[in-house]
Enzyme design. Sequence first.
Site, PDB file in Angstrom:
ATOM      1  N   CYS A 120       0.812  -1.220   0.000  1.00 49.02           N
ATOM      2  CA  CYS A 120       0.000   0.000   0.000  1.00 49.02           C
ATOM      3  C   CYS A 120       0.852   1.280   0.000  1.00 49.02           C
ATOM      4  O   CYS A 120       1.412   1.644  -1.016  1.00 49.02           O
ATOM      5  CB  CYS A 120      -0.978  -0.037   1.177  1.00 49.02           C
ATOM      6  SG  CYS A 120      -2.368   1.122   1.018  1.00 49.02           S
ATOM      7  N   HIS A 217      -3.870  -5.857   2.274  1.00 51.82           N
ATOM      8  CA  HIS A 217      -3.599  -5.940   3.705  1.00 51.82           C
ATOM      9  C   HIS A 217      -4.162  -7.258   4.227  1.00 51.82           C
ATOM     10  O   HIS A 217      -4.450  -8.176   3.485  1.00 51.82           O
ATOM     11  CB  HIS A 217      -4.277  -4.779   4.432  1.00 51.82           C
ATOM     12  CG  HIS A 217      -3.815  -3.428   4.000  1.00 51.82           C
ATOM     13  ND1 HIS A 217      -2.628  -2.875   4.423  1.00 51.82           N
ATOM     14  CD2 HIS A 217      -4.401  -2.498   3.203  1.00 51.82           C
ATOM     15  CE1 HIS A 217      -2.505  -1.660   3.902  1.00 51.82           C
ATOM     16  NE2 HIS A 217      -3.559  -1.409   3.151  1.00 51.82           N
TER      17      HIS A 217
END
Length: 265
Positions: A120, A217
Amino acid sequence: MTPPPPGTPHEPTFGHELPPEESPAPSKGSIRILQLYPRDMNIYGDWGNALVLAQRLRWHGYAPELLEYNVGDAFPADVDLIVGGGGQDSGQLVIKDDLLSRASTLTELAEDGTPMLVICGLYQLFGKFFKTRLGSVIPGIGILDVETHGTEERLIGNVSVSSPEFGTILGYENHSGQTTLGPGIAPLGTTAKGTGNNSSDGQEGARYRNIVASYLHGSLLPKNPDLSDFLIRTAVERKYGTFSPGQPDDSYAVLAREHAARRPR
């Protein structure tokens, strides 16, 4: 083992000692895992990726050494494997100058084949730049031929990715930055469920040399042991020439994957 809470004093912690019950006598050698900026870039459980790598190394018969690098720390030598997580825009602003000061070191490691997992926010900053939705530009270190633009659209939910290297990758995304890949880089895979890099091309993540970059995630690695073992195998082969696998316990990973696959978007 948990990272310190934001804003607390911190000393470089090179060479964490593992609890005695988790530290069998190493028979095959040691691997040094460096987590980048766990104080500021550790959202949605990304710290768990380093813990998974450490446990799987033990299962394979190698001794893990967990290291941290935060803003202002001395960068450790002889790093075998690097992991980095995501964070809010505020976290990226905290680390950006320090990250730029380490660009040449990280680029040299990347070009030399050091395995890396960046998630990310650090995925974005390993690219050329992140332009926020308000128009400010956070420069990246340019290892990856990608660029990211902030948008009003939030890409959120469970993701399933079809990867030519790693099969089905499962995770969870939550980001408003949308990343596009340049011609010099391949995607990690294509999305079967979810969005991935952006809302238009069906691609997720990026692959360059031994770098795996992703928006997923969860944390990512507990549900994706093949990806974990790629990073471990690559690190071990670079250091010792050959990799002798052990017998990891994948029972919980199998259950997690089955559960994640059933969850709706």
